[in-house]
Design a protein around this motif. Structure first.
Motif, PDB file in Angstrom:
ATOM      1  N   ARG A 178       2.557   0.353   8.327  1.00 37.31           N
ATOM      2  CA  ARG A 178       1.951  -0.491   8.489  1.00 37.31           C
ATOM      3  C   ARG A 178       0.781  -1.354   8.111  1.00 37.31           C
ATOM      4  O   ARG A 178      -0.173  -0.576   7.370  1.00 37.31           O
ATOM      5  N   GLY A 179       0.713  -2.647   8.167  1.00 33.40           N
ATOM      6  CA  GLY A 179      -0.475  -3.275   7.358  1.00 33.40           C
ATOM      7  C   GLY A 179      -1.019  -3.364   6.187  1.00 33.40           C
ATOM      8  O   GLY A 179      -0.005  -3.570   4.941  1.00 33.40           O
ATOM      9  N   PRO A 180      -2.195  -4.445   5.785  1.00 37.64           N
ATOM     10  CA  PRO A 180      -2.692  -4.509   5.131  1.00 37.64           C
ATOM     11  C   PRO A 180      -2.508  -2.678   4.211  1.00 37.64           C
ATOM     12  O   PRO A 180      -3.061  -1.459   3.811  1.00 37.64           O
ATOM     13  N   LEU A 181      -2.372  -3.120   2.562  1.00 36.75           N
ATOM     14  CA  LEU A 181      -2.319  -1.922   1.532  1.00 36.75           C
ATOM     15  C   LEU A 181      -4.303  -1.203   1.198  1.00 36.75           C
ATOM     16  O   LEU A 181      -4.846  -2.788   1.212  1.00 36.75           O
ATOM     17  N   LEU A 182      -4.485  -0.403   1.165  1.00 31.05           N
ATOM     18  CA  LEU A 182      -5.436   0.479   1.319  1.00 31.05           C
ATOM     19  C   LEU A 182      -5.239   1.124  -0.717  1.00 31.05           C
ATOM     20  O   LEU A 182      -4.386   1.950  -1.097  1.00 31.05           O
ATOM     21  N   GLU A 242      -7.526  -4.875  -7.404  1.00 30.69           N
ATOM     22  CA  GLU A 242      -8.295  -5.120  -6.380  1.00 30.69           C
ATOM     23  C   GLU A 242      -7.271  -7.111  -5.656  1.00 30.69           C
ATOM     24  O   GLU A 242      -7.373  -7.319  -4.919  1.00 30.69           O
ATOM     25  N   ALA A 243      -6.071  -7.195  -7.076  1.00 28.78           N
ATOM     26  CA  ALA A 243      -5.513  -7.783  -6.721  1.00 28.78           C
ATOM     27  C   ALA A 243      -4.141  -8.056  -5.728  1.00 28.78           C
ATOM     28  O   ALA A 243      -3.359  -8.512  -4.722  1.00 28.78           O
ATOM     29  N   LEU A 244      -4.415  -6.455  -5.005  1.00 26.79           N
ATOM     30  CA  LEU A 244      -3.441  -5.707  -4.096  1.00 26.79           C
ATOM     31  C   LEU A 244      -3.612  -5.302  -3.608  1.00 26.79           C
ATOM     32  O   LEU A 244      -3.401  -5.809  -1.773  1.00 26.79           O
ATOM     33  N   ILE A 245      -5.055  -4.809  -3.405  1.00 30.28           N
ATOM     34  CA  ILE A 245      -6.260  -4.498  -2.466  1.00 30.28           C
ATOM     35  C   ILE A 245      -6.401  -5.014  -1.174  1.00 30.28           C
ATOM     36  O   ILE A 245      -6.841  -6.447  -0.844  1.00 30.28           O
ATOM     37  N   GLY A 246      -5.773  -4.347   0.550  1.00 34.10           N
ATOM     38  CA  GLY A 246      -6.034  -5.870   1.444  1.00 34.10           C
ATOM     39  C   GLY A 246      -4.981  -6.460   1.561  1.00 34.10           C
ATOM     40  O   GLY A 246      -5.041  -7.216   2.629  1.00 34.10           O
ATOM     41  N   GLN A 247      -4.112  -7.103   0.761  1.00 34.14           N
ATOM     42  CA  GLN A 247      -3.157  -7.810   0.732  1.00 34.14           C
ATOM     43  C   GLN A 247      -1.901  -7.093   1.746  1.00 34.14           C
ATOM     44  O   GLN A 247      -1.467  -5.519   2.021  1.00 34.14           O
ATOM     45  N   HIS A 248      -0.624  -7.824   2.581  1.00 34.65           N
ATOM     46  CA  HIS A 248      -0.093  -7.449   2.545  1.00 34.65           C
ATOM     47  C   HIS A 248       1.342  -7.353   2.005  1.00 34.65           C
ATOM     48  O   HIS A 248       1.392  -8.018   0.924  1.00 34.65           O
ATOM     49  N   GLU A 249       1.518  -5.984   2.027  1.00 34.96           N
ATOM     50  CA  GLU A 249       3.531  -5.487   1.006  1.00 34.96           C
ATOM     51  C   GLU A 249       4.655  -6.943   1.315  1.00 34.96           C
ATOM     52  O   GLU A 249       4.413  -7.742   2.302  1.00 34.96           O
ATOM     53  N   GLY A 250       5.327  -6.957  -0.231  1.00 36.43           N
ATOM     54  CA  GLY A 250       5.557  -8.129   0.115  1.00 36.43           C
ATOM     55  C   GLY A 250       5.533  -9.467  -0.610  1.00 36.43           C
ATOM     56  O   GLY A 250       6.479 -10.363  -0.685  1.00 36.43           O
ATOM     57  N   ILE A 251       4.022  -9.259  -0.676  1.00 33.65           N
ATOM     58  CA  ILE A 251       3.662 -10.778  -1.861  1.00 33.65           C
ATOM     59  C   ILE A 251       4.073  -9.948  -3.128  1.00 33.65           C
ATOM     60  O   ILE A 251       4.484  -9.236  -4.594  1.00 33.65           O
ATOM     61  N   GLY A 265       0.367 -13.372 -16.960  1.00 29.25           N
ATOM     62  CA  GLY A 265       1.080 -14.075 -15.968  1.00 29.25           C
ATOM     63  C   GLY A 265       2.303 -13.742 -16.211  1.00 29.25           C
ATOM     64  O   GLY A 265       3.264 -14.637 -15.012  1.00 29.25           O
ATOM     65  N   GLU A 266       2.393 -12.445 -15.882  1.00 28.73           N
ATOM     66  CA  GLU A 266       3.649 -11.583 -15.849  1.00 28.73           C
ATOM     67  C   GLU A 266       3.903 -11.277 -14.483  1.00 28.73           C
ATOM     68  O   GLU A 266       2.804 -10.783 -13.825  1.00 28.73           O
ATOM     69  N   ARG A 267       5.156 -11.460 -13.852  1.00 25.56           N
ATOM     70  CA  ARG A 267       4.369 -11.619 -11.953  1.00 25.56           C
ATOM     71  C   ARG A 267       5.339 -10.120 -11.191  1.00 25.56           C
ATOM     72  O   ARG A 267       6.962 -10.086 -12.404  1.00 25.56           O
ATOM     73  N   TYR A 268       5.118  -9.565 -10.799  1.00 28.27           N
ATOM     74  CA  TYR A 268       5.734  -8.600  -9.822  1.00 28.27           C
ATOM     75  C   TYR A 268       5.498  -8.848  -8.525  1.00 28.27           C
ATOM     76  O   TYR A 268       5.069  -9.807  -8.020  1.00 28.27           O
ATOM     77  N   GLN A 269       6.917  -8.428  -7.922  1.00 27.44           N
ATOM     78  CA  GLN A 269       7.173  -7.700  -5.796  1.00 27.44           C
ATOM     79  C   GLN A 269       6.549  -6.353  -5.787  1.00 27.44           C
ATOM     80  O   GLN A 269       6.563  -5.630  -6.654  1.00 27.44           O
ATOM     81  N   VAL A 270       5.376  -6.683  -5.073  1.00 32.59           N
ATOM     82  CA  VAL A 270       5.150  -5.328  -4.264  1.00 32.59           C
ATOM     83  C   VAL A 270       5.146  -5.150  -3.229  1.00 32.59           C
ATOM     84  O   VAL A 270       4.988  -5.651  -1.892  1.00 32.59           O
ATOM     85  N   LEU A 271       5.777  -4.306  -2.714  1.00 31.07           N
ATOM     86  CA  LEU A 271       6.224  -3.074  -1.211  1.00 31.07           C
ATOM     87  C   LEU A 271       5.563  -1.456  -1.478  1.00 31.07           C
ATOM     88  O   LEU A 271       6.140  -0.738  -2.643  1.00 31.07           O
ATOM     89  N   ARG A 272       5.797  -1.288  -0.811  1.00 32.06           N
ATOM     90  CA  ARG A 272       5.711  -0.103  -0.355  1.00 32.06           C
ATOM     91  C   ARG A 272       6.870   0.684  -0.590  1.00 32.06           C
ATOM     92  O   ARG A 272       7.981   0.309  -0.078  1.00 32.06           O
ATOM     93  N   PRO A 273       6.694   1.812  -1.046  1.00 33.09           N
ATOM     94  CA  PRO A 273       8.116   2.128  -1.887  1.00 33.09           C
ATOM     95  C   PRO A 273       8.583   2.951  -0.532  1.00 33.09           C
ATOM     96  O   PRO A 273       8.192   3.570   0.225  1.00 33.09           O
ATOM     97  N   LEU A 274       9.989   2.865   0.001  1.00 36.11           N
ATOM     98  CA  LEU A 274      10.602   3.595   0.512  1.00 36.11           C
ATOM     99  C   LEU A 274      10.734   5.229   0.550  1.00 36.11           C
ATOM    100  O   LEU A 274      10.047   5.476  -0.387  1.00 36.11           O
ATOM    101  N   LEU A 275      11.309   6.590   1.484  1.00 36.04           N
ATOM    102  CA  LEU A 275      11.560   7.932   0.990  1.00 36.04           C
ATOM    103  C   LEU A 275      12.383   7.636  -0.328  1.00 36.04           C
ATOM    104  O   LEU A 275      11.676   8.815  -0.998  1.00 36.04           O
ATOM    105  N   ASN A 276      12.838   6.622  -0.195  1.00 35.45           N
ATOM    106  CA  ASN A 276      14.300   6.847  -1.340  1.00 35.45           C
ATOM    107  C   ASN A 276      13.217   6.810  -2.850  1.00 35.45           C
ATOM    108  O   ASN A 276      13.845   7.843  -4.204  1.00 35.45           O
TER     109      ASN A 276
END
Length: 340
Positions: free
Chosen positions: A3-7, A42-51, A58-69
């Motif tokens: 949970r929480g912001p990405l570290l 730095e574009a990810l650290i401090g942000q919440h997942e799902g961004i 300009g290439e875009r990516y969805q950012v999520l914490r990996p699930l166990l799988n």
């Protein structure tokens, strides 16, 4: 870690427009380079997942914490991992519950250990046995990387289950036993000694010959209920408007799962009635189970790809690096490690 912001030190999954996932570990000042450009951590650290973020091109990516799988399929490995489809079935048919006392043998890279530890929770215990020390190191690092700290209920023992289990597990004290090994029938005495009456034993085997021999060994012992077996095949589907159909590729056979339960001492299992007459096992049948050369069950005789010590050492070093970085992202990690 969940949970929480990405570290820094945490693993994140980046998914591109084609749906391809890439897993990286966040670092202060880190950069992720591909042929499509550079993405700064730095574009990810401090942000919440799902961004959704864009790299410098300009290439875009969805950012999520990996699930166990996701973690299992991307983590460093020495031995082949137990696939998530089989891990889920093992947790279910073995009825792994919070607080359970579980014995596992054949740790490999720790994929199944992660699912078992998730299921037993903080108050359960998992005693894992692995013959190769380099595999045990990979597994310990992978588990620590996923949880961000050592699991309080997990211990790994290097050596054969038959020899070590009586040393660490009191008779009748194990609720569940899960084996992933070449010749699980060799551990029948050790399992029956450690497993409590009513306890569940689940074995994961790759071939029909292993499945057949294990089944007959369990029946002959008269210490367990009638074994039941199945395999799981996973087929994904293509979803695109009205073009909804099965995908051309699927995760088919990976292994067989065999489950049985320990009877109370001095009890005889029921002989189940069958529509067809059950054939007796002959000496010829027993010989057919043995490899043609020297009668030894090895990775080579089962046509499994052997894992060299060099590959295992590289995987162990990579896994330890990820675990060390994950520990820095956990606020209580150093304190927990010191206490242990």
């Amino acid at each position: 870690m969940r949970r929480g912001p990405l570290l820094p030190g945490q693993r994140v999954q980046l998914i591109d427009r084609r749906g391809k996932p890439s897993t990286i570990t966040l670092r202060e000042g880190g950069e992720w380079h591909t042929h499509k450009g550079v993405l700064r951590h730095e574009a990810l650290i401090g942000q919440h997942e799902g961004i959704v973020v864009a790299n410098e091109a300009g290439e875009r990516y969805q950012v999520l914490r990996p699930l166990l799988n996701d973690f299992v399929l991307s983590m460093p490995r020495g031995a082949t991992v137990v696939y998530p489809k089989d891990s889920a079935q093992i947790v279910q048919i073995a009825d792994i519950f919070p607080g359970a006392r579980v014995v596992e043998a054949g740790v490999g890279s720790g994929a199944l250990s992660l699912s078992l530890l998730r299921a037993v929770g903080e108050h359960g215990t998992l005693h894992s046995f692995e013959r190769r020390e380099d595999f045990a190191e990979i597994a310990k690092a992978n588990v620590e990387a996923f949880f961000g700290e050592p699991h309080p209920g997990w211990e790994v023992f290097v050596g054969d289950l038959q020899d070590r289990l009586p040393e660490v597990q009191a008779p009748g004290s194990a609720d569940r036993v899960v084996l992933d090994m070449l010749a699980p029938w060799e551990c029948l005495d050790a399992v029956s000694h450690a497993l409590a009456p009513g306890g569940v034993w689940v074995s994961y085997v790759a071939t029909v010959t292993q499945l057949s021999r294990l089944t007959e060994a369990i029946r002959s012992s008269e210490l367990f209920t009638e074994p039941a077996s199945h395999e799981t095949m996973l087929r994904t589907w293509h979803l695109d408007g009205l073009a909804v159909r099965p995908d051309h590729r699927m995760v088919a056979h990976t292994g067989f799962l065999l489950a049985t339960r320990r009877l109370a001492d001095e009890q005889t299992p029921l002989q189940l009635r069958r529509r067809e007459k059950q054939s007796e096992v002959t000496e010829e049948d027993l010989q057919s189970w043995l490899p043609a050369d020297d009668g030894a069950w090895t990775e080579e005789t089962l046509k499994a790809r052997p894992v060299t010590g060099r590959k295992a050492r590289r995987a162990a070093a990579h896994a330890r690096q990820i675990a060390d970085e994950a520990r820095t992202a956990h606020p209580d990690a150093q304190e927990v490690t010191d206490d242990r």
